[in-house]
Design an enzyme around this catalytic site. Structure first.
Site, PDB file in Angstrom:
ATOM      1  N   HIS A  16      45.601  44.219  43.630  1.00 27.91           N
ATOM      2  CA  HIS A  16      44.303  44.511  42.991  1.00 27.91           C
ATOM      3  C   HIS A  16      44.541  44.638  41.495  1.00 27.91           C
ATOM      4  CE1 HIS A  16      40.296  46.989  43.162  1.00 27.91           C
ATOM      5  NE2 HIS A  16      40.394  46.294  42.046  1.00 27.91           N
ATOM      6  N   HIS A  18      42.914  42.785  37.958  1.00 24.86           N
ATOM      7  CA  HIS A  18      42.047  41.821  37.269  1.00 24.86           C
ATOM      8  C   HIS A  18      42.809  41.365  36.040  1.00 24.86           C
ATOM      9  CE1 HIS A  18      38.518  43.156  39.676  1.00 24.86           C
ATOM     10  NE2 HIS A  18      39.196  44.289  39.698  1.00 24.86           N
ATOM     11  N   HIS A 196      35.447  44.056  46.585  1.00 21.87           N
ATOM     12  CA  HIS A 196      35.356  45.446  46.150  1.00 21.87           C
ATOM     13  C   HIS A 196      34.237  46.096  46.964  1.00 21.87           C
ATOM     14  CE1 HIS A 196      37.716  44.101  42.773  1.00 21.87           C
ATOM     15  NE2 HIS A 196      37.591  45.231  42.103  1.00 21.87           N
ATOM     16  N   GLU A 199      33.860  51.754  46.028  1.00 18.93           N
ATOM     17  CA  GLU A 199      34.439  52.342  44.809  1.00 18.93           C
ATOM     18  C   GLU A 199      33.399  53.352  44.304  1.00 18.93           C
ATOM     19  OE1 GLU A 199      34.726  49.586  41.508  1.00 18.93           O
ATOM     20  OE2 GLU A 199      36.084  50.890  40.356  1.00 18.93           O
ATOM     21  N   ASP A 277      44.450  47.759  38.964  1.00 18.03           N
ATOM     22  CA  ASP A 277      43.058  47.385  38.662  1.00 18.03           C
ATOM     23  C   ASP A 277      42.942  46.721  37.280  1.00 18.03           C
ATOM     24  OD1 ASP A 277      40.436  47.048  39.414  1.00 18.03           O
ATOM     25  OD2 ASP A 277      39.848  49.136  39.183  1.00 18.03           O
ATOM     26  N   ASP A 278      42.796  47.537  36.237  1.00 17.52           N
ATOM     27  CA  ASP A 278      42.659  47.035  34.860  1.00 17.52           C
ATOM     28  C   ASP A 278      43.577  47.863  33.961  1.00 17.52           C
ATOM     29  OD1 ASP A 278      40.152  45.185  35.170  1.00 17.52           O
ATOM     30  OD2 ASP A 278      39.644  47.044  36.191  1.00 17.52           O
TER      31      ASP A 278
HETATM   32  N1  HPA Z   1      35.342  47.334  39.952  1.00 20.52           N
HETATM   33  C1  HPA Z   1      34.440  46.373  39.863  1.00 20.52           C
HETATM   34  N2  HPA Z   1      34.567  45.352  39.043  1.00 20.52           N
HETATM   35  C2  HPA Z   1      35.642  45.276  38.276  1.00 20.52           C
HETATM   36  C3  HPA Z   1      36.620  46.232  38.328  1.00 20.52           C
HETATM   37  C4  HPA Z   1      36.463  47.323  39.226  1.00 20.52           C
HETATM   38  O1  HPA Z   1      37.307  48.231  39.360  1.00 20.52           O
HETATM   39  N3  HPA Z   1      37.553  45.856  37.433  1.00 20.52           N
HETATM   40  C5  HPA Z   1      37.162  44.704  36.884  1.00 20.52           C
HETATM   41  N4  HPA Z   1      35.997  44.330  37.390  1.00 20.52           N
HETATM   42 ZN    ZN Z   2      38.922  46.057  40.673  1.00 18.45          ZN
END
Ligand code: HPA
Ligand code: ZN
Length: 335
Positions: A16, A18, A196, A199, A277-278
């Site tokens: 996971h 991006h 996703h 969350e 994630d990011d």
């Molecule tokens: N959630 C949804 N969209 C996203 C995320 C995330 O954590 N990171 C980058 N796009």
């Molecule tokens: Zn994500």
């Protein structure tokens, strides 16, 4: 071995991530200068200072603004190579990278420019770092299903280089059901499918992702804990969750890492993985996510090994590729 060395020594898969979310402010500014693109921030420091989020949308607004610095094939290559260098230092043996083509095609960047740069980096990462990788195309859920179909049309000539599809961006108000036809088509094309869900969105979105999109993994999924019947199902079907602890704290899904439910999910028998994630936005790459979570939730080394094993088992690789990683993991002591 201290905990930090132990975490890095674990052979692990990142499932996971991006790739646009690994754009560090330094590279963002270098690319913006190279490409004569204006950014909304004055400096690298001002950019970092702006990374103070209250929810998912407050992050996404900045994430899409930052992605505007990416124009040329070389930019996407540089972006992904910077990620692979960090991943290697964290003991990542395999990475399944999300990319968001619609973020770029909407700005007039060709689909092929994005894919060519990422693909070249994936090839180079294998040669230079011995990291294996796959690309997963994510559809932006705030856009229409028709927009998703148009993006899929652009991807179809390149399906030898795209391993699966996902669903990201603003979750609330954009349930998986909005994309049931699109994901059906992707499955017919032989693509792996993830989404996703849970969350910020309710547990019902996780159920929709499973029943309507027929996903093989849930990205995040932490709100499953609110629905005991769903937890039971996820355990029974051993659906992997790609959990991103530092992301969840940065986006206020949990107030602190100590309050994160990852250990609760693990103890319930869920196939939990740890991911970043990011990482450029949320304060740490996968190693830091493992380490900070281990410290905050007092995870044992056996539990950390289990999480790394889950990531290898949940990855979309062949048994032949997986076997040597599992053997290396098994050989690692638990002390
Ligand atoms: N959630 C949804 N969209 C996203 C995320 C995330 O954590 N990171 C980058 N796009
Ligand atoms: Zn994500």
């Amino acid at each position: 071995m201290d905990l930090e060395s132990y975490v890095r020594a674990l052979p692990k898969a990142e499932l996971h991530l991006h790739i646009e979310g690994s754009l560090e402010p330094e590279l963002m500014f270098a690319l913006a200068q190279r490409n004569h693109v204006a950014l909304p921030w004055r400096s690298v420091e001002a950019t970092r200072a702006a990374y103070d989020f209250s929810n998912l949308q407050s992050f996404l607004d900045l994430y899409y603004a930052g992605a505007a610095a990416l124009i040329h094939e070389q930019d996407f290559y540089d972006l992904a190579m910077a990620y692979f260098a960090r991943a290697r230092a964290d003991g990542v043996v395999h990475a399944e990278l999300f990319f968001d083509p619609q973020t770029h095609t909407a700005r007039g960047i060709a689909f092929d420019t994005v894919l060519d740069g990422l693909e070249r980096a994936c090839d180079e990462a294998r040669v230079q770092y011995g990291i294996s990788s796959r690309l997963i195309l994510c559809f932006l859920r705030h856009l229409s299903e028709d927009d998703g179909f148009a993006t899929l049309d652009q991807a179809v000539p390149h399906l030898n280089r795209i391993h699966g599809v996902g669903l990201d961006s603003s979750e609330n108000g954009h349930p998986p059901s909005k994309f049931a036809r699109l994901f059906g088509r992707c499955r017919e094309l032989g693509l792996h499918v993830v989404a996703h869900a849970g969350e910020e969105g309710p547990p019902a979105y996780i159920v929709e992702a499973l029943d309507l999109l027929k996903v093989e993994r849930i990205d995040h999924g932490v709100r499953a804990a609110e629905d005991p019947a769903l937890v039971e199902r996820l355990v029974r079907e051993q659906i992997p969750l790609t959990v991103c602890p530092l992301s969840n704290v940065k986006l206020c899904v949990f107030r602190t890492l100590g309050e994160h439910n990852l250990k609760q999910l693990l103890d319930a028998g869920l196939k939990v993985t740890i991911n970043s994630d990011d990482p450029a936005y949320f304060g740490g790459y996968i190693g830091q996510n493992f380490l900070a979570t281990a410290e905050a939730l007092k995870l044992s080394r056996a539990e950390l090994k289990r999480i790394a094993r889950n990531s290898l088992e949940a990855s979309f690789v062949t048994e032949v590729e997986r076997a040597p990683w599992l053997a290396r993991l098994d050989a690692l002591p638990e002390n």
